[in-house]
Design an enzyme around this catalytic site. Sequence first.
Site, PDB file in Angstrom:
ATOM      1  N   ASP A  85       0.850  -1.189   0.000  1.00  0.00           N
ATOM      2  CA  ASP A  85       0.000   0.000   0.000  1.00  0.00           C
ATOM      3  C   ASP A  85       0.888   1.243   0.000  1.00  0.00           C
ATOM      4  O   ASP A  85       1.642   1.478   0.959  1.00  0.00           O
ATOM      5  CB  ASP A  85      -0.918  -0.018   1.221  1.00  0.00           C
ATOM      6  CG  ASP A  85      -1.976   1.076   1.152  1.00  0.00           C
ATOM      7  OD1 ASP A  85      -1.898   1.918   0.239  1.00  0.00           O
ATOM      8  OD2 ASP A  85      -2.873   1.068   2.011  1.00  0.00           O
ATOM      9  N   ASP A  96       2.235  -3.308   7.342  1.00  0.00           N
ATOM     10  CA  ASP A  96       1.858  -4.048   8.547  1.00  0.00           C
ATOM     11  C   ASP A  96       2.436  -5.455   8.372  1.00  0.00           C
ATOM     12  O   ASP A  96       1.773  -6.351   7.846  1.00  0.00           O
ATOM     13  CB  ASP A  96       0.340  -4.108   8.704  1.00  0.00           C
ATOM     14  CG  ASP A  96      -0.288  -2.722   8.722  1.00  0.00           C
ATOM     15  OD1 ASP A  96       0.333  -1.810   9.295  1.00  0.00           O
ATOM     16  OD2 ASP A  96      -1.374  -2.564   8.148  1.00  0.00           O
ATOM     17  N   ASP A 123       2.547  -8.327   4.011  1.00  0.00           N
ATOM     18  CA  ASP A 123       1.941  -7.065   4.447  1.00  0.00           C
ATOM     19  C   ASP A 123       0.474  -7.356   4.726  1.00  0.00           C
ATOM     20  O   ASP A 123      -0.282  -7.731   3.825  1.00  0.00           O
ATOM     21  CB  ASP A 123       2.091  -6.012   3.340  1.00  0.00           C
ATOM     22  CG  ASP A 123       1.565  -4.655   3.771  1.00  0.00           C
ATOM     23  OD1 ASP A 123       1.134  -4.523   4.929  1.00  0.00           O
ATOM     24  OD2 ASP A 123       1.580  -3.721   2.927  1.00  0.00           O
ATOM     25  N   ASP A 179      -3.366  -7.237   5.201  1.00  0.00           N
ATOM     26  CA  ASP A 179      -4.401  -6.468   4.523  1.00  0.00           C
ATOM     27  C   ASP A 179      -5.761  -6.957   4.997  1.00  0.00           C
ATOM     28  O   ASP A 179      -5.893  -8.066   5.527  1.00  0.00           O
ATOM     29  CB  ASP A 179      -4.277  -6.632   3.010  1.00  0.00           C
ATOM     30  CG  ASP A 179      -4.931  -5.476   2.259  1.00  0.00           C
ATOM     31  OD1 ASP A 179      -5.686  -4.711   2.899  1.00  0.00           O
ATOM     32  OD2 ASP A 179      -4.699  -5.352   1.046  1.00  0.00           O
ATOM     33  N   ASP A 210      -0.766  -9.279   1.374  1.00  0.00           N
ATOM     34  CA  ASP A 210       0.133  -9.147   0.228  1.00  0.00           C
ATOM     35  C   ASP A 210       1.476  -9.798   0.534  1.00  0.00           C
ATOM     36  O   ASP A 210       2.107  -9.479   1.550  1.00  0.00           O
ATOM     37  CB  ASP A 210       0.346  -7.669  -0.120  1.00  0.00           C
ATOM     38  CG  ASP A 210      -0.943  -6.986  -0.537  1.00  0.00           C
ATOM     39  OD1 ASP A 210      -1.582  -7.486  -1.477  1.00  0.00           O
ATOM     40  OD2 ASP A 210      -1.299  -5.966   0.085  1.00  0.00           O
ATOM     41  N   SER A 263       3.427 -39.854 -28.110  1.00  0.00           N
ATOM     42  CA  SER A 263       2.172 -39.475 -28.740  1.00  0.00           C
ATOM     43  C   SER A 263       1.714 -40.504 -29.765  1.00  0.00           C
ATOM     44  O   SER A 263       1.536 -41.677 -29.440  1.00  0.00           O
ATOM     45  CB  SER A 263       2.316 -38.082 -29.368  1.00  0.00           C
ATOM     46  OG  SER A 263       1.068 -37.574 -29.749  1.00  0.00           O
ATOM     47  N   ASP A 287       1.321 -35.678 -22.744  1.00  0.00           N
ATOM     48  CA  ASP A 287       2.077 -36.064 -23.928  1.00  0.00           C
ATOM     49  C   ASP A 287       3.532 -35.585 -23.806  1.00  0.00           C
ATOM     50  O   ASP A 287       3.792 -34.430 -23.483  1.00  0.00           O
ATOM     51  CB  ASP A 287       1.405 -35.396 -25.140  1.00  0.00           C
ATOM     52  CG  ASP A 287       1.909 -35.894 -26.464  1.00  0.00           C
ATOM     53  OD1 ASP A 287       3.103 -36.217 -26.556  1.00  0.00           O
ATOM     54  OD2 ASP A 287       1.105 -35.943 -27.411  1.00  0.00           O
TER      55      ASP A 287
END
Length: 864
Positions: free
Chosen positions: A70, A76, A126, A128, A133, A405, A690
């Site tokens: 932020d 925080d 952080d 939120d 975050d 394949s 494959d």
Amino acid sequence: MHLSALSRLSFRALPALAAAILRRGEEEEKKKQQQQQQRGRRPRSWRRETHPHYNLSVKVLRARNIHGADLLSKADCYVQLRLPTASPLASRTGVVYNCSDPEWNETFHYRIHGAIKNILELTLYDRDVMLDDQLSSVVFDVGNIKPGRITKRVFQLNPKEKEVLEVEFSIEESLEPPTQIITNGVLVAHPCVCVEGRIHRGEKQSVEKGDSRCLKLSMPGSYEKQMCAPFRLPTIQEQGTPFVFHTDRDLSPQLDIFLQQSLRVGQDDLAPELDKQTFLVGEGVVRISSLPDGQEVEVSVPLAKGHSLEMSVKAEESLLEPDLRLGFELSEGEKGYLEKRKAVVSRALGEALQLQRGPSAQEVPVIAVLGSGGGTRAMTSFYGSLAGLQDLKLLDSVTYISGVSGSTWCMSTLYEDPDWSQKDLQDPIGRARKSVTGSKAGAFSVERLRHCLQQLVAMEKDGHRVTFTDLWGLVIEYFLHQQDNPVKLSDQQACVSRAQNPYPIYAGVNVRVNISGGDFAEWCEFTPHEVGFRKYGAFVRTEDFGSEFFMGHMIRRRQEPKICFLQGVWGSVFAANLDEIWARAAGTGIRWLTSLTDVIKVIDGCRRLHFRDPSRLETRLVMPSGVVSHIFQDFFKSRFTAGERYNFTKGLYLYKDYVGVREFVAWKGNHLDSFPNQLTPMEESLYLVDGGFSINSPFPLMLQQERDVDVILSFNYSWDAPFEVLHLTTNYCRERGIPFPQITLSEKDEKNPKECYLFMDEDDPRSPIVLHFPMVNNTFRRYKAPGVGRATEQEKADGNVALEGKDSPYRTKNFTYEPHHFDQLVEMNRYNVLNNREQIKKAIQAAVARRKRKRRTARPWAKK
């Protein structure tokens, strides 16, 4: 040494000091060279080892100059600690609000095992309101910490902003006795603890009818994770509610018990279940370490006031050998086959090379035939190439046949006949012609779709994980057989029991659902005897593939799936993510996606690489790209149709020195092999697709040192880029120190390739001789057979095989051919083999000569 201290040394002491420093440097260099020489050497089968436990303390001190997500306020911050080899749950510090220089001084304790690679992840968040975050994450090898001392590390998070995280570590050897593990040098299997018991009754007072209370039993880190049971008194006939968990004692497991009650809070009569909310009434815990090993005990667990739980429980540690094979040697079935096959190959080479007698057992070269991917085009072409080898009387000289394949569709059909290579291939080619040229509409009829649904429901009832790839396998089954085909891969053991046919190896790759196959793909081999990853040295019996394993032990046996479900995996063309589809269409991936990926950097504070222990992983910093970026990543890179299978390596750990094995490229800073916490043994499921999503030819399976292949006949059936598989294989081998001949091509060859190229390293007999056959209509348009020109108009028309252009009948998305188109493609590939008889014989003769000179002995496989 500080300059002032150096100035106090006498002049005479300087030469002795210099000599000591020089000797130390020479000793360290010698040690490093020895370790590099050992790098890439594979251990053989598994062994038992005894290692101590250690007590690890991690003290998160502080962070500095942190800029949060932020921009309008300070961060925080809190730190999350994750060490999955010691605890199934993550720990975290408290939150320091509105601070750029948070201090925590919080200590976390772990009990770690000395045999495994312990990687600690320290993630700075952080806080939120909606979603926290992630700012950055440090991936740290605990092995870098020396026991008996306190070590402080300052991790540089953002040098530009001077962001740092300070952490203090200390490790002490535990006083408890060392424990024994099983390892193959890459994976580690701990003894598995089985916790089982029965819930006898909920509480002393009676339980009313219709009581909505239930029990949730949870054991983090266990295979079963959790289970739910009604909270009621059992009837006289009942023995109580059983439960079972399989776990690792080193994770300090505990049985968490939650008593919950559901109450209706709304009045919606149409959807009463939506009005229910669940509340926690009480909880309790049973620590597994408190239970005597192998002895059933009665336990009373208080949950809340007036609520208790009576149960019998037993925790028993399994000391049995693993149910999967840990080792890099070939399976016993394959080794037995090879001994028998030598006599067959010797006779065939004696006849094909017109020798008085065939090569001796020690002189017999190992010849492998590889078929690339390419859908129906590859399947049809592979029939033609094998027919050419049969015409040259060389099919019996082949030891291995491997495919990707569409080539696997050809192989799996051929191996339904136990003696297919001893018979004229015109019969199976005729059956393939009928299936390829026939209508495919029946695959989507109401009756067939109903049959497919019944098959998928039966699989799900048996406990298999059903995906779109399984439906695709049933579609392939109809394309190839027009009816139900009950054949299984293990049935092909009859095809090699007398070494009467080449040994089949089918290729797939294990990927991540949100990572490109070019960035990460682990080759998985499927043989009549075993399925497994030679990268990890982990294999299960083919009959057991699809069963559930944990910590090397089979937890639940499942029925072996029909081969059509494997065909769906081997040819899972729909498993591409949008980024890979774009790369095929435009020649490169979606470039702007690169800017949205996480940034990974090596941030070792000590750069003394000259003295660095190569068995230790460097410290890495992961800078996340953000929530919005991850949404784009998940959308464009997710594989919505990958074949999900039970992970038989789940519950195993990486060995402490796994980085010394050549299959791992852990020295690359951003490769997933550098992050053991994210490698396959830590994953819930396998995502098999494959092999063409990595290299469109199974070179990695044939270049395993255990197979000791001398000659590789590489048949390329891809739509374009005739040499791409060689260039990708070169990079693969260079990263892992595997000998491979240099691929030198002119610009003319790249634009207008010939029918056959011979690549051989004269100076390195460890390197295989490679014969590469691009799919071209080079001289076939003028010759109907080697040296026999086309005379009539019809013959000339037969030589015009349209391999290019949007109107070509052989495009990968086309599954149905006209009969003459099928015949043309088979004959062209057959002709390309016959027309290069001398090149093939030259390569085989060179391989025999190498064997005779006894220069192909044990391969050191050390990196140069």
